[in-house]
Design a protein around this motif. Structure first.
Motif: not given
Length: 392
Positions: A127-129, A347, A62, A132, A307-309, A108, A111, A325
């Motif tokens: 954490p923030h999502k 998702v 990322k 993805f 789903v990267p966090e 995940q 994370a 976000t």
């Protein structure tokens, strides 16, 4: 006797009365005054310059997002400059996090390791999502067509020629297990590639995409179920190891190899993230007026959404998470870089994502068939399998 010379004293003129100086000075003053009036009217000279905070971050793939010029500009307008340390997702989770404001592992498992450790130490964690991206296999049209001929791939409907294909991963792995070569697949246009049918990944010891693909392969090879215990996990890892490493050592960034001009020879089938492919297609469409019709994607039928966090470790890191976000410009930029942004708890779909692809004239892919999902091993068994496959 010689007469003494007479000295004539001339009184100097003021510099402001000299014509040449006046011709230069007056226009310059007028320009400066006019500019000041304009800035004052627009609020330019009264707007405070924000204090810039340097935020330290550690992340894997990322980094593409945070290295983007538009993203950096928006963050700077909010008084934030992100200083990146790039590494693999598993190294993000297992390495020293001292001095970092946030980390951004790609999946995940990494994370979860970080959050468990921080909570056990009673330290700040938030954490923030923001978006993805599914794990996919990138290939070339001729290779995809050969897999269709072999009965393990099916074109997705919606556009001709197809840009996306569904892949029966179990059948694909059977080709690798049987020692089939691309040349040996035959078909209407036999490929001149004598290498084994194999998907190449980055290093499983460091990369989330490689670890996820390992979990997907294990699920497919184990009658679509994860291992039940450590003994089964190790045995399954040893079974699938040749299917993942049969073509030598993996590369560092398979998307980079695949998208290179010589990518067909470097990595004819590569495991990476959907957003990396779509960002390439958006750029190609903007520059050339049409997509790259030779490069296509294979979507395993049993889907995995990576789903990267963004995990904030300090209040400054939390501010970055909130901006990424919620800021409309950063959400738009995420779409332009190929990510699917979250809108609901579902998702698998994104209205903004679909609308953006329609705007760009690109087809909407279907990631997976129906609601079937790959179940990855529990975290402790996943770690054991990764170390077994990668000899980490």
């Amino acid at each position: 006797m010689a007469e003494e010379p007479t000295l004539l004293v001339v009184r100097p003129r003021s510099v402001l009365r000299r014509k040449r100086f006046t011709w230069v000075l007056v226009p310059a003053v007028l320009v400066a005054v006019t500019g000041a009036i304009t800035l004052s009217a627009s609020g330019g000279i009264t707007a405070p310059i924000p204090d810039v905070v340097v935020v330290e971050a550690k992340m894997a793939s990322k980094e593409d997002f945070f290295n983007d010029a538009v993203v950096r500009e928006v963050l700077m307008e909010n008084g934030i400059q992100v200083h990146l340390t790039a590494t693999g997702s598993r190294e993000v989770a297992t390495g020293d996090l001292g001095g970092y404001d946030f980390v951004f592992p790609s999946g995940q498992p990494a994370a979860l390791l970080i959050k468990q450790q921080r909570k056990a130490e009673r330290r700040f964690v938030k954490p923030h999502k923001p978006f993805f991206s599914p794990v996919v296999l990138g290939t070339y049209r001729a290779y995809a067509d050969a897999l269709v001929q072999a009965g393990v791939a099916t074109p997705q409907p919606g556009v001709e020629p197809p840009m996306y294909y569904n892949l029966n991963l179990s059948g694909f792995l059977d080709l690798t297990r049987a020692g089939k070569t691309w040349q040996g697949l035959g078909g209407d246009a036999p490929l001149g590639n004598g290498n084994r049918v194999l998907a190449q990944t980055s290093d499983v010891c460091y990369s989330n995409s490689a670890g996820t693909y390992m979990g997907m392969a294990a699920f497919a090879a184990n009658d679509r179920r994860p291992p039940a215990d450590e003994t089964e996990a190790v045995a399954l890892a040893e079974e699938i190891r040749p299917l993942l490493t049969a073509q030598g050592f993996p590369g560092d960034d398979m998307a980079q190899a695949y998208l290179a001009p010589e990518g067909r020879g470097l990595a004819p089938v590569s495991v990476f993230y959907e957003h990396q492919f779509l960002a390439h297609q958006v750029r190609t469409k903007d520059v050339h007026g049409g997509p790259d019709s030779d490069r296509v994607l294979l979507y395993p039928e049993d889907q995995v959404q990576a789903v990267p966090e963004l995990i904030a470790l300090t209040p400054n890191g939390e501010r970055v998470g909130e901006l990424v976000t919620d800021d409309p410009r950063l959400r738009r930029r995420a779409l332009e870089l190929g990510f699917r942004v979250f809108e609901t708890d579902d998702v698998s779909t994104s209205g903004e994502f679909g609308a953006f692809l329609r705007e760009k004239g690109l087809p909407m892919p279907v990631s997976g068939i129906g609601d079937t999902e790959t179940f990855l091993p529990p975290l402790d068994l996943m770690e054991k399998m990764i170390k077994t496959v990668g000899r980490c």
